[in-house]
Design a protein around this motif. Structure first.
Motif, PDB file in Angstrom:
ATOM      1  N   PHE A  92      59.533  62.090  62.911  1.00 28.36           N
ATOM      2  CA  PHE A  92      59.142  60.970  63.772  1.00 28.36           C
ATOM      3  C   PHE A  92      59.339  59.628  63.052  1.00 28.36           C
ATOM      4  O   PHE A  92      59.834  58.664  63.638  1.00 28.36           O
ATOM      5  CB  PHE A  92      57.689  61.112  64.201  1.00 28.36           C
ATOM      6  N   ILE A  93      58.940  59.594  61.793  1.00 26.97           N
ATOM      7  CA  ILE A  93      59.105  58.358  61.016  1.00 26.97           C
ATOM      8  C   ILE A  93      60.584  58.001  60.881  1.00 26.97           C
ATOM      9  O   ILE A  93      60.984  56.836  61.044  1.00 26.97           O
ATOM     10  CB  ILE A  93      58.452  58.517  59.627  1.00 26.97           C
ATOM     11  N   LEU A  94      61.420  59.023  60.581  1.00 30.08           N
ATOM     12  CA  LEU A  94      62.851  58.781  60.427  1.00 30.08           C
ATOM     13  C   LEU A  94      63.456  58.302  61.735  1.00 30.08           C
ATOM     14  O   LEU A  94      64.258  57.353  61.748  1.00 30.08           O
ATOM     15  CB  LEU A  94      63.536  60.064  59.957  1.00 30.08           C
TER      16      LEU A  94
ATOM     17  N   PHE B  16      61.904  56.760  64.137  1.00 23.11           N
ATOM     18  CA  PHE B  16      61.425  55.394  64.369  1.00 23.11           C
ATOM     19  C   PHE B  16      62.236  54.385  63.559  1.00 23.11           C
ATOM     20  O   PHE B  16      62.624  53.333  64.069  1.00 23.11           O
ATOM     21  CB  PHE B  16      59.945  55.290  63.994  1.00 23.11           C
ATOM     22  N   VAL B  17      62.504  54.714  62.298  1.00 26.26           N
ATOM     23  CA  VAL B  17      63.266  53.805  61.438  1.00 26.26           C
ATOM     24  C   VAL B  17      64.679  53.630  61.972  1.00 26.26           C
ATOM     25  O   VAL B  17      65.201  52.495  62.041  1.00 26.26           O
ATOM     26  CB  VAL B  17      63.289  54.331  59.989  1.00 26.26           C
ATOM     27  N   LEU B  18      65.327  54.734  62.364  1.00 29.04           N
ATOM     28  CA  LEU B  18      66.718  54.674  62.793  1.00 29.04           C
ATOM     29  C   LEU B  18      66.887  54.091  64.194  1.00 29.04           C
ATOM     30  O   LEU B  18      67.879  53.412  64.464  1.00 29.04           O
ATOM     31  CB  LEU B  18      67.335  56.081  62.754  1.00 29.04           C
ATOM     32  N   ILE B  19      65.926  54.358  65.084  1.00 32.76           N
ATOM     33  CA  ILE B  19      66.082  53.924  66.477  1.00 32.76           C
ATOM     34  C   ILE B  19      65.394  52.596  66.769  1.00 32.76           C
ATOM     35  O   ILE B  19      65.834  51.842  67.634  1.00 32.76           O
ATOM     36  CB  ILE B  19      65.548  55.027  67.430  1.00 32.76           C
ATOM     37  N   VAL B  20      64.327  52.297  66.043  1.00 32.51           N
ATOM     38  CA  VAL B  20      63.562  51.069  66.323  1.00 32.51           C
ATOM     39  C   VAL B  20      63.724  50.038  65.207  1.00 32.51           C
ATOM     40  O   VAL B  20      64.128  48.897  65.456  1.00 32.51           O
ATOM     41  CB  VAL B  20      62.067  51.402  66.531  1.00 32.51           C
TER      42      VAL B  20
ATOM     43  N   ILE C 262      68.852  55.872  54.044  1.00 31.26           N
ATOM     44  CA  ILE C 262      67.418  55.998  54.331  1.00 31.26           C
ATOM     45  C   ILE C 262      67.075  57.438  54.698  1.00 31.26           C
ATOM     46  O   ILE C 262      66.077  57.995  54.234  1.00 31.26           O
ATOM     47  CB  ILE C 262      67.008  55.033  55.456  1.00 31.26           C
ATOM     48  N   ALA C 263      67.923  58.071  55.550  1.00 31.88           N
ATOM     49  CA  ALA C 263      67.678  59.458  55.934  1.00 31.88           C
ATOM     50  C   ALA C 263      67.714  60.379  54.710  1.00 31.88           C
ATOM     51  O   ALA C 263      66.867  61.266  54.554  1.00 31.88           O
ATOM     52  CB  ALA C 263      68.703  59.910  56.966  1.00 31.88           C
ATOM     53  N   ALA C 264      68.720  60.133  53.840  1.00 34.29           N
ATOM     54  CA  ALA C 264      68.828  60.961  52.636  1.00 34.29           C
ATOM     55  C   ALA C 264      67.631  60.750  51.711  1.00 34.29           C
ATOM     56  O   ALA C 264      67.061  61.713  51.178  1.00 34.29           O
ATOM     57  CB  ALA C 264      70.129  60.641  51.903  1.00 34.29           C
TER      58      ALA C 264
ATOM     59  N   ALA D 154      64.593  62.398  53.154  1.00 33.72           N
ATOM     60  CA  ALA D 154      64.661  63.851  52.996  1.00 33.72           C
ATOM     61  C   ALA D 154      64.324  64.248  51.562  1.00 33.72           C
ATOM     62  O   ALA D 154      63.535  65.176  51.327  1.00 33.72           O
ATOM     63  CB  ALA D 154      66.053  64.347  53.381  1.00 33.72           C
ATOM     64  N   VAL D 155      64.909  63.515  50.594  1.00 33.60           N
ATOM     65  CA  VAL D 155      64.608  63.803  49.188  1.00 33.60           C
ATOM     66  C   VAL D 155      63.130  63.535  48.898  1.00 33.60           C
ATOM     67  O   VAL D 155      62.466  64.320  48.199  1.00 33.60           O
ATOM     68  CB  VAL D 155      65.510  62.953  48.272  1.00 33.60           C
ATOM     69  N   GLY D 156      62.619  62.432  49.459  1.00 34.93           N
ATOM     70  CA  GLY D 156      61.205  62.106  49.249  1.00 34.93           C
ATOM     71  C   GLY D 156      60.285  63.154  49.840  1.00 34.93           C
ATOM     72  O   GLY D 156      59.269  63.513  49.232  1.00 34.93           O
ATOM     73  N   PHE D 157      60.645  63.672  51.028  1.00 37.30           N
ATOM     74  CA  PHE D 157      59.809  64.703  51.645  1.00 37.30           C
ATOM     75  C   PHE D 157      59.817  65.979  50.809  1.00 37.30           C
ATOM     76  O   PHE D 157      58.773  66.603  50.597  1.00 37.30           O
ATOM     77  CB  PHE D 157      60.309  65.007  53.053  1.00 37.30           C
TER      78      PHE D 157
END
Length: 446
Positions: free
Chosen positions: A15-17, A19-23, A181-183, A186-189
């Motif tokens: 959801f956060i990703l 939100f970042v990519l779409i909003v 940001i997505a990468a 993902a690494v952070g998660f």
């Protein structure tokens, strides 16, 4: 319906990703675009203003009007294919225009304005848009003066082209940023989830009896949870030891008087012997219940198949004269989350009752229950159990040994053990013609 508190961490991160990519990124793209457009407009105004003051410095006053040098300082105004134009009007009459405005055919709208006040605005001439800077000045000397209106134009298409190029570049960078940001998320998660995965692994090892406590190194946020879990494990372990000691003492204390009574002359009486046997059975039953109730919250996993094979081997020997045909289905990796003795008690009693009630066939089916529990089904081809007796058979405190055809013997122990493990028993008709006992343990709900 899934509760918000039950939403997985992966879905929350998703959801956060999203939100970042779409909003967030589109909002950033829009904001940067607006800011860049505003800077282009401001730069255009500053450029036209510089050209304006350059023209004013080069104009010369003559008796019949004004004169401008053949070549002016601003190079944009000397090119025929330029997008910047300059004109000078006196009394709404064009008295001079730059080389760049030779092919320009526009008629500015004259609005009475104060001398010395510059006006910058977006105007439209002949379906084309221009940024226009106009200024009315007073030219001359103390003896003679006249008004002149300087107008400078710059095509808006030039800004549109620059803005389009900037947007294309910005889109490419936003795509790169989105991927990065997505990468990174993902690494952070994965990095953040590692301690939780290690903790989950250690908890499963505790459940399986492979370790006594949680001993791994964890972030500060999980240290309190680790300490609380270890405290709970220690408390459960000490409580279990106290129960075991108390039960052992109670068993010895009760069995000795019973042994004396059974060897006394009183035991020769059939009624007295029957009551002593009942008391002995009740003691064993209640001790079993107490031991089960005192079992650890962290139950060990018991593989079902070896226990089932042991019980079936015993049943074949006990009921060899009936030549019972056993049909058994059990996965080799199926596990019961509890004590091995309790599993043997439940399976043994139910299968023993089925063997007593059957004619020739007993069917046993053990399977996983949605990967979060197990289901035990035992069917026989005996006379079955009447509907009105099924609920009574499982009631607490009922005389379970009064039912015919073998069902009921040991069912008190089975019922209490199933309840202790938060399971459920259901009795219905077997496809073989007799009764079918179904026991379900759903660990997800526990």
């Amino acid at each position: 319906m899934v509760n918000a508190a039950q939403i997985s961490l992966k879905i929350r991160q998703g959801f956060i990703l999203v939100f970042v990519l779409i909003v967030a990124l589109p909002a950033l793209f829009f904001s940067i675009g607006r800011a860049y457009h505003a800077s282009l407009v401001e730069a255009t105004e500053k450029t036209l203003e510089a050209h304006l003051y350059s023209l004013i410095s080069e104009v010369e006053f003559v008796t019949d009007g004004i004169e401008m040098p053949r070549t002016i300082l601003a190079p944009e105004l000397n090119r025929l294919n330029s997008d910047t134009f300059a004109m000078v009007y006196q009394d709404q009459t064009l008295v001079w225009y730059s080389e760049s405005a030779v092919n320009l055919s526009v008629t500015p709208e004259f609005v009475n304005g104060e001398a010395g006040a510059a006006e910058f605005e977006l105007v439209k001439y002949n379906q084309a848009k221009y940024w226009q800077l106009s200024l009315t000045v007073i030219l001359g000397n103390a003896e003679q003066s006249q008004h002149a209106r300087f107008i400078l134009l710059k095509r808006n298409d030039a800004l549109v082209e620059q803005m389009s190029g900037f947007r294309n570049t910005l889109v490419n960078w936003m795509l790169v940023m989105g991927v990065l940001i997505a990468a990174l998320m993902a690494v952070g998660f994965i990095w953040n989830a590692r301690p939780l995965q290690r903790l989950d692994k250690e908890i499963k090892e505790v459940e399986a009896g492979e370790r006594d406590k949680i001993s791994g190194l964890y972030p500060v946020e999980l240290q309190t949870i680790k300490a609380d879990l270890n405290l709970l494990l220690d408390s459960q372990r000490r409580q279990k030891e106290r129960y075991r000691s108390s039960l052992s003492d109670l068993a010895h204390a009760l069995k000795t008087p019973l042994a004396v009574l059974k060897s006394s002359p009183m035991a020769s009486d059939e009624d007295a012997q029957e009551q002593l046997d009942r008391i002995n059975a009740m003691i064993e039953h209640q001790l079993k219940r107490a031991a089960t109730g005192a079992s650890d919250t962290w139950k060990k996993q018991t593989v079902v198949e070896p226990v089932l094979k042991s019980i079936l081997n015993a049943m074949r020997k006990v009921y060899h004269d009936k030549n019972i045909d056993f049909h058994c289905q059990c996965s080799p990796d199926l596990a019961f989350l509890g004590d091995k003795t309790d599993l043997m008690e439940m399976l043994g009693n139910i299968i023993d009752n089925a063997c007593k009630a059957c004619q020739h066939t007993v069917e046993i089916n053990l399977r996983a229950l949605n990967n979060k529990g197990i289901c035990i089904e035992v069917s026989d081809d005996g006379p079955g159990i009447p509907d009105h007796q099924r609920s009574e058979l499982l009631k607490r405190g009922a005389r379970l040994d009064t039912y015919e055809a073998g069902h009921g013997v040991g069912m008190a122990i089975v019922s209490d053990l199933v309840n202790a493990y938060h399971g459920h028993i259901h009795i219905d008709n077997s496809p073989l013609g007799g009764a079918r006992f179904s026991i379900e343990f759903n660990y997800e709900k526990n």
